[in-house]
Design a protein around this motif. Structure first.
Motif, PDB file in Angstrom:
ATOM      1  N   THR A  13     -32.662  47.817  88.043  1.00 52.57           N
ATOM      2  CA  THR A  13     -32.309  46.398  88.057  1.00 52.57           C
ATOM      3  C   THR A  13     -30.838  46.229  87.720  1.00 52.57           C
ATOM      4  O   THR A  13     -30.134  45.435  88.346  1.00 52.57           O
ATOM      5  CB  THR A  13     -33.184  45.624  87.051  1.00 52.57           C
ATOM      6  OG1 THR A  13     -34.556  45.789  87.426  1.00 52.57           O
ATOM      7  CG2 THR A  13     -32.844  44.151  87.034  1.00 52.57           C
ATOM      8  N   ALA A  14     -30.341  46.984  86.767  1.00 54.21           N
ATOM      9  CA  ALA A  14     -28.935  46.897  86.373  1.00 54.21           C
ATOM     10  C   ALA A  14     -28.010  47.326  87.510  1.00 54.21           C
ATOM     11  O   ALA A  14     -26.922  46.773  87.662  1.00 54.21           O
ATOM     12  CB  ALA A  14     -28.675  47.751  85.133  1.00 54.21           C
ATOM     13  N   ASN A  36     -31.491  41.013  97.108  1.00 54.20           N
ATOM     14  CA  ASN A  36     -30.888  40.438  95.900  1.00 54.20           C
ATOM     15  C   ASN A  36     -30.964  38.915  95.850  1.00 54.20           C
ATOM     16  O   ASN A  36     -30.193  38.279  95.141  1.00 54.20           O
ATOM     17  CB  ASN A  36     -29.429  40.899  95.742  1.00 54.20           C
ATOM     18  CG  ASN A  36     -29.338  42.378  95.495  1.00 54.20           C
ATOM     19  OD1 ASN A  36     -30.008  42.897  94.618  1.00 54.20           O
ATOM     20  ND2 ASN A  36     -28.542  43.066  96.280  1.00 54.20           N
ATOM     21  N   ASP A  37     -31.897  38.318  96.580  1.00 57.52           N
ATOM     22  CA  ASP A  37     -32.069  36.860  96.588  1.00 57.52           C
ATOM     23  C   ASP A  37     -33.375  36.508  95.878  1.00 57.52           C
ATOM     24  O   ASP A  37     -34.455  36.661  96.451  1.00 57.52           O
ATOM     25  CB  ASP A  37     -32.093  36.332  98.023  1.00 57.52           C
ATOM     26  CG  ASP A  37     -32.312  34.831  98.102  1.00 57.52           C
ATOM     27  OD1 ASP A  37     -32.388  34.163  97.046  1.00 57.52           O
ATOM     28  OD2 ASP A  37     -32.415  34.316  99.233  1.00 57.52           O
ATOM     29  N   PRO A  38     -33.303  36.021  94.636  1.00 53.97           N
ATOM     30  CA  PRO A  38     -34.534  35.729  93.886  1.00 53.97           C
ATOM     31  C   PRO A  38     -35.336  34.554  94.451  1.00 53.97           C
ATOM     32  O   PRO A  38     -36.470  34.335  94.042  1.00 53.97           O
ATOM     33  CB  PRO A  38     -34.039  35.436  92.475  1.00 53.97           C
ATOM     34  CG  PRO A  38     -32.606  35.112  92.615  1.00 53.97           C
ATOM     35  CD  PRO A  38     -32.105  35.811  93.844  1.00 53.97           C
ATOM     36  N   ALA A  39     -34.787  33.821  95.398  1.00 56.75           N
ATOM     37  CA  ALA A  39     -35.550  32.747  96.035  1.00 56.75           C
ATOM     38  C   ALA A  39     -36.388  33.277  97.199  1.00 56.75           C
ATOM     39  O   ALA A  39     -37.240  32.568  97.717  1.00 56.75           O
ATOM     40  CB  ALA A  39     -34.611  31.649  96.529  1.00 56.75           C
ATOM     41  N   ASN A  40     -36.157  34.528  97.591  1.00 52.02           N
ATOM     42  CA  ASN A  40     -36.880  35.125  98.708  1.00 52.02           C
ATOM     43  C   ASN A  40     -38.078  35.909  98.172  1.00 52.02           C
ATOM     44  O   ASN A  40     -37.957  37.081  97.837  1.00 52.02           O
ATOM     45  CB  ASN A  40     -35.949  36.028  99.518  1.00 52.02           C
ATOM     46  CG  ASN A  40     -36.635  36.628 100.727  1.00 52.02           C
ATOM     47  OD1 ASN A  40     -37.820  36.446 100.958  1.00 52.02           O
ATOM     48  ND2 ASN A  40     -35.872  37.374 101.508  1.00 52.02           N
ATOM     49  N   LEU A  41     -39.223  35.257  98.096  1.00 52.69           N
ATOM     50  CA  LEU A  41     -40.433  35.889  97.572  1.00 52.69           C
ATOM     51  C   LEU A  41     -41.321  36.474  98.671  1.00 52.69           C
ATOM     52  O   LEU A  41     -42.508  36.687  98.460  1.00 52.69           O
ATOM     53  CB  LEU A  41     -41.230  34.879  96.741  1.00 52.69           C
ATOM     54  CG  LEU A  41     -40.622  34.523  95.395  1.00 52.69           C
ATOM     55  CD1 LEU A  41     -41.392  33.383  94.736  1.00 52.69           C
ATOM     56  CD2 LEU A  41     -40.557  35.717  94.479  1.00 52.69           C
ATOM     57  N   ARG A  42     -40.732  36.741  99.846  1.00 49.09           N
ATOM     58  CA  ARG A  42     -41.514  37.394 100.901  1.00 49.09           C
ATOM     59  C   ARG A  42     -41.941  38.774 100.409  1.00 49.09           C
ATOM     60  O   ARG A  42     -41.178  39.483  99.767  1.00 49.09           O
ATOM     61  CB  ARG A  42     -40.679  37.530 102.174  1.00 49.09           C
ATOM     62  CG  ARG A  42     -40.409  36.208 102.845  1.00 49.09           C
ATOM     63  CD  ARG A  42     -39.549  36.418 104.093  1.00 49.09           C
ATOM     64  NE  ARG A  42     -39.294  35.161 104.738  1.00 49.09           N
ATOM     65  CZ  ARG A  42     -38.213  34.405 104.507  1.00 49.09           C
ATOM     66  NH1 ARG A  42     -37.299  34.795 103.638  1.00 49.09           N
ATOM     67  NH2 ARG A  42     -38.061  33.269 105.129  1.00 49.09           N
ATOM     68  N   TRP A  43     -43.155  39.169 100.740  1.00 51.54           N
ATOM     69  CA  TRP A  43     -43.699  40.430 100.267  1.00 51.54           C
ATOM     70  C   TRP A  43     -42.810  41.612 100.671  1.00 51.54           C
ATOM     71  O   TRP A  43     -42.574  42.525  99.880  1.00 51.54           O
ATOM     72  CB  TRP A  43     -45.126  40.611 100.779  1.00 51.54           C
ATOM     73  CG  TRP A  43     -45.732  41.894 100.336  1.00 51.54           C
ATOM     74  CD1 TRP A  43     -46.151  42.915 101.127  1.00 51.54           C
ATOM     75  CD2 TRP A  43     -45.963  42.322  98.990  1.00 51.54           C
ATOM     76  NE1 TRP A  43     -46.639  43.948 100.357  1.00 51.54           N
ATOM     77  CE2 TRP A  43     -46.536  43.606  99.041  1.00 51.54           C
ATOM     78  CE3 TRP A  43     -45.753  41.740  97.737  1.00 51.54           C
ATOM     79  CZ2 TRP A  43     -46.891  44.319  97.905  1.00 51.54           C
ATOM     80  CZ3 TRP A  43     -46.111  42.457  96.602  1.00 51.54           C
ATOM     81  CH2 TRP A  43     -46.674  43.730  96.691  1.00 51.54           C
ATOM     82  N   ALA A  44     -42.282  41.603 101.877  1.00 50.75           N
ATOM     83  CA  ALA A  44     -41.438  42.707 102.353  1.00 50.75           C
ATOM     84  C   ALA A  44     -40.136  42.808 101.565  1.00 50.75           C
ATOM     85  O   ALA A  44     -39.471  43.846 101.600  1.00 50.75           O
ATOM     86  CB  ALA A  44     -41.133  42.536 103.838  1.00 50.75           C
ATOM     87  N   GLU A  93     -31.203  52.711  97.467  1.00 50.83           N
ATOM     88  CA  GLU A  93     -31.498  51.352  97.913  1.00 50.83           C
ATOM     89  C   GLU A  93     -31.219  50.297  96.836  1.00 50.83           C
ATOM     90  O   GLU A  93     -31.175  49.103  97.144  1.00 50.83           O
ATOM     91  CB  GLU A  93     -32.956  51.244  98.365  1.00 50.83           C
ATOM     92  CG  GLU A  93     -33.961  51.323  97.235  1.00 50.83           C
ATOM     93  CD  GLU A  93     -35.382  51.019  97.688  1.00 50.83           C
ATOM     94  OE1 GLU A  93     -35.614  49.979  98.331  1.00 50.83           O
ATOM     95  OE2 GLU A  93     -36.252  51.835  97.391  1.00 50.83           O
ATOM     96  N   PHE A  94     -31.001  50.696  95.600  1.00 53.13           N
ATOM     97  CA  PHE A  94     -30.725  49.736  94.532  1.00 53.13           C
ATOM     98  C   PHE A  94     -29.233  49.466  94.368  1.00 53.13           C
ATOM     99  O   PHE A  94     -28.841  48.629  93.549  1.00 53.13           O
ATOM    100  CB  PHE A  94     -31.318  50.229  93.204  1.00 53.13           C
ATOM    101  CG  PHE A  94     -32.826  50.229  93.222  1.00 53.13           C
ATOM    102  CD1 PHE A  94     -33.518  49.082  92.888  1.00 53.13           C
ATOM    103  CD2 PHE A  94     -33.526  51.356  93.592  1.00 53.13           C
ATOM    104  CE1 PHE A  94     -34.903  49.068  92.915  1.00 53.13           C
ATOM    105  CE2 PHE A  94     -34.909  51.348  93.622  1.00 53.13           C
ATOM    106  CZ  PHE A  94     -35.595  50.192  93.287  1.00 53.13           C
ATOM    107  N   ALA A  95     -28.392  50.148  95.130  1.00 55.57           N
ATOM    108  CA  ALA A  95     -26.944  49.948  95.026  1.00 55.57           C
ATOM    109  C   ALA A  95     -26.569  48.541  95.451  1.00 55.57           C
ATOM    110  O   ALA A  95     -27.091  48.001  96.418  1.00 55.57           O
ATOM    111  CB  ALA A  95     -26.223  50.964  95.914  1.00 55.57           C
ATOM    112  N   ARG A  96     -25.641  47.972  94.700  1.00 56.90           N
ATOM    113  CA  ARG A  96     -25.083  46.671  95.060  1.00 56.90           C
ATOM    114  C   ARG A  96     -23.582  46.734  94.849  1.00 56.90           C
ATOM    115  O   ARG A  96     -23.075  46.354  93.813  1.00 56.90           O
ATOM    116  CB  ARG A  96     -25.688  45.562  94.208  1.00 56.90           C
ATOM    117  CG  ARG A  96     -25.156  44.208  94.615  1.00 56.90           C
ATOM    118  CD  ARG A  96     -25.815  43.128  93.824  1.00 56.90           C
ATOM    119  NE  ARG A  96     -25.334  41.830  94.256  1.00 56.90           N
ATOM    120  CZ  ARG A  96     -25.875  40.711  93.894  1.00 56.90           C
ATOM    121  NH1 ARG A  96     -26.900  40.708  93.090  1.00 56.90           N
ATOM    122  NH2 ARG A  96     -25.392  39.578  94.318  1.00 56.90           N
ATOM    123  N   PRO A  97     -22.879  47.247  95.856  1.00 54.47           N
ATOM    124  CA  PRO A  97     -21.431  47.382  95.708  1.00 54.47           C
ATOM    125  C   PRO A  97     -20.712  46.035  95.702  1.00 54.47           C
ATOM    126  O   PRO A  97     -21.236  45.045  96.091  1.00 54.47           O
ATOM    127  CB  PRO A  97     -21.023  48.197  96.930  1.00 54.47           C
ATOM    128  CG  PRO A  97     -22.214  48.363  97.796  1.00 54.47           C
ATOM    129  CD  PRO A  97     -23.368  47.780  97.108  1.00 54.47           C
TER     130      PRO A  97
END
Length: 155
Positions: free
Chosen positions: A92-93, A74-82, A151-155
């Motif tokens: 996304t929501a 959830n860090d948009p500054a982390n553009l690492r491929w992994a 894996e998309f959960a963000r509690p």
């Protein structure tokens, strides 16, 4: 009639930028480092302006992403491929931050001072129960989010 610019090809992109999948850094061949966020717009001369995360996807796969590109951490500054993955608008929501006064996703305070947990799944709101503490309600939401959103959960 709407005119769309032609899609940039992967081989042309690889001539315009250099991407390091391990660090997530994008550079021009001159060595200039480009902005490192999903919202960063990268101007590629006559080819136009693109979001950095979409360019990384094209660079690595050779194809434009068919959907959104999201971030595992959830860090948009982390553009690492992994750290990058494809996501539908719903997925996304699922990863959005809480937008309530408690700052806890899926939890609200009831008039009697308890806390109600609920989750929105498949166009329905599911009541997860009423709890005496906001921590217990937050845990109920987190458990349900992991179950329904994976894996998309963000509690």
């Amino acid at each position: 009639m709407t005119h769309r610019k032609p899609q940039l090809a992967a081989d042309r992109l690889r001539q315009l930028i250099v991407y390091d999948p391990a660090t997530g850094l994008i550079k021009r061949p001159t060595g200039e480092t480009l902005p490192n966020t999903w919202a960063a717009r990268v101007r590629l001369g006559e080819h136009g302006v693109y979001r950095a995360n979409r360019l990384v996807w094209l660079y690595m796969t050779g194809e434009w992403p068919p959907r959104s590109v999201s971030y595992r951490d959830n860090d948009p500054a982390n553009l690492r491929w992994a750290n990058l993955r494809l996501a539908s608008p719903k997925q996304t929501a699922y990863g959005r931050k809480a937008r309530n006064k408690l700052g806890i996703k899926g939890v609200r305070e009831t008039p009697n001072g308890n806390y109600r947990a609920s989750i929105y799944v498949n166009d329905r709101t599911l009541n997860l129960g009423t709890f005496t503490t906001k921590e217990a309600a937050a845990e109920a939401y987190a458990t349900a989010a992991r179950k329904h959103f994976g894996e998309f959960a963000r509690p």
